[in-house]
Design an enzyme around this catalytic site. Sequence first.
Site, PDB file in Angstrom:
ATOM      1  N   LYS A  88      34.693  44.799   9.534  1.00 52.91           N
ATOM      2  CA  LYS A  88      35.974  44.277   9.038  1.00 52.91           C
ATOM      3  C   LYS A  88      37.122  44.755   9.930  1.00 52.91           C
ATOM      4  O   LYS A  88      37.130  45.890  10.413  1.00 52.91           O
ATOM      5  CB  LYS A  88      36.173  44.737   7.590  1.00 52.91           C
ATOM      6  CG  LYS A  88      37.405  44.157   6.899  1.00 52.91           C
ATOM      7  CD  LYS A  88      37.458  44.654   5.453  1.00 52.91           C
ATOM      8  CE  LYS A  88      38.700  44.161   4.723  1.00 52.91           C
ATOM      9  NZ  LYS A  88      38.767  44.685   3.331  1.00 52.91           N
ATOM     10  N   SER A 163      39.508  41.467  -0.003  1.00 50.40           N
ATOM     11  CA  SER A 163      40.038  41.241   1.333  1.00 50.40           C
ATOM     12  C   SER A 163      38.974  41.217   2.445  1.00 50.40           C
ATOM     13  O   SER A 163      39.273  40.898   3.592  1.00 50.40           O
ATOM     14  CB  SER A 163      41.065  42.327   1.673  1.00 50.40           C
ATOM     15  OG  SER A 163      40.479  43.622   1.618  1.00 50.40           O
ATOM     16  N   SER A 187      37.456  44.419  -3.128  1.00 48.68           N
ATOM     17  CA  SER A 187      37.478  43.647  -1.885  1.00 48.68           C
ATOM     18  C   SER A 187      36.142  43.509  -1.175  1.00 48.68           C
ATOM     19  O   SER A 187      36.039  42.738  -0.221  1.00 48.68           O
ATOM     20  CB  SER A 187      38.496  44.252  -0.912  1.00 48.68           C
ATOM     21  OG  SER A 187      39.805  43.987  -1.353  1.00 48.68           O
TER      22      SER A 187
END
Length: 455
Positions: A88, A163, A187
């Site tokens: 990420k 996210s 997330s």
Amino acid sequence: MSLVKPTHAGYFFGQSIITLAARLRAGSLTSVELTQAALDSIERLNPALNAFVHVDAAVALAQARKVDALFAQGVDLGPLQGMPIAVKDNIDTSDYITTYGSAHFDRFKPSHDALCVQRVREAGAVIIGKTLTHEFAYGPTGDRSLQGATRNPWDARCITGGSSAGSAAAVASGMVPLALGTDTGGSIRIPAALCGTVGFKPSFASVPLDGVFPLASSLDHVGPIANHVEDARLLFEVLAGRACLPAATPQALRVGWITCDSFGPVDAELYQQVYRAAQQLFGDALQETDALQTMAAGMKDTLQTLQRAEAFAVHAERMRDAPHKFDQEVRERLEVSGEVRGWQYMRAQASQAQYKAAMARLFEDYDLLVSPTVPITATAVNARQVRVGEQDIDVRAAVLSHTSAWNLTGLPSISLPVGHVRGMPVGLQVIGAAGADDRLLQVMGGLFGRITGGD
């Protein structure tokens, strides 16, 4: 009804890494071949999905060649050796640009790897690239970033959730077998549920956060996204720096189904799908509990206060000096965050400790708690209202409603793909006691693997 695994996985990456690792060690497959397959999938699928924001084929293939050389020398670093893994974009990588999804860090390249990335590299994994994050990880929809919106592999008109948007889409679509995500209010688990993958949020502080851009330091977690529980367990072992027990069929579980009105409305069809999956997994051990009914609203308010105060502390100078560089929605969220008073934050910290104690008492009566991961299926990109039953509710509030309590209390929780509603994936969330990551992964690896035909 049957529990399912994602069906979008590619030729290699629908297989578990246990299977792939065996092929690597048998010499019927190389890391270069795996890495090239990932790069080919990214080239083919990423234009439609926007899961990856930074990929460097030369860097990835150089890593893979080094791994293959180690295999040739008889060096075995474990089951992640040779596996392509996505990271990420709020986690620092020394060889890839890391923007945190924001114009504030456009083209920024960290000088060091995050500790979790360092551990993955030491285990022999190949970092294939960086995946899209909602700007500064401050949003659960995955459609507000310097690089735009990630699209759901099941329907590109829809969000992935966030996210950790790109990480979930990358795994669900078969671009990679594993990815790293972060989770402050859901997330990892939200996009895992909406994309049909496994997503595991470990216990608080079980995986180091050094080199991970903070959203809210008392709530942040790093964890794996995978297609199989056992794969998530193996990646967690590396991230946590210790071995876990292998999957096993458990004995005499006590499982509490959280009455869903505790945390807010749930789509009726989704509720039925997820509840049937829980019954199939746990049988007579599953019992409804309303123990969280009186705590849910307070837990939500407490987390919101902590998150807002801590997020604004991270970005106060940027909000003062260059507010125009933020996405408008994220900037508005930070403006509200700046209104939290010191006394409110202190009270929220005290409340957090009380809720942790209450959860410890509840887990004296239960081994596991279960609920839907997300109470709705994926909505359209940029949609901000969703109809649930007779109510129109905020999309952000809906997707966070069943996950954020476990960030507040720091408990390990995992989202499992348990079928589809109106063609879109849905997830079952299973929560364990504080520090019981090994037990949760062992139990779910055994149960879920057995019911779905094995990993």
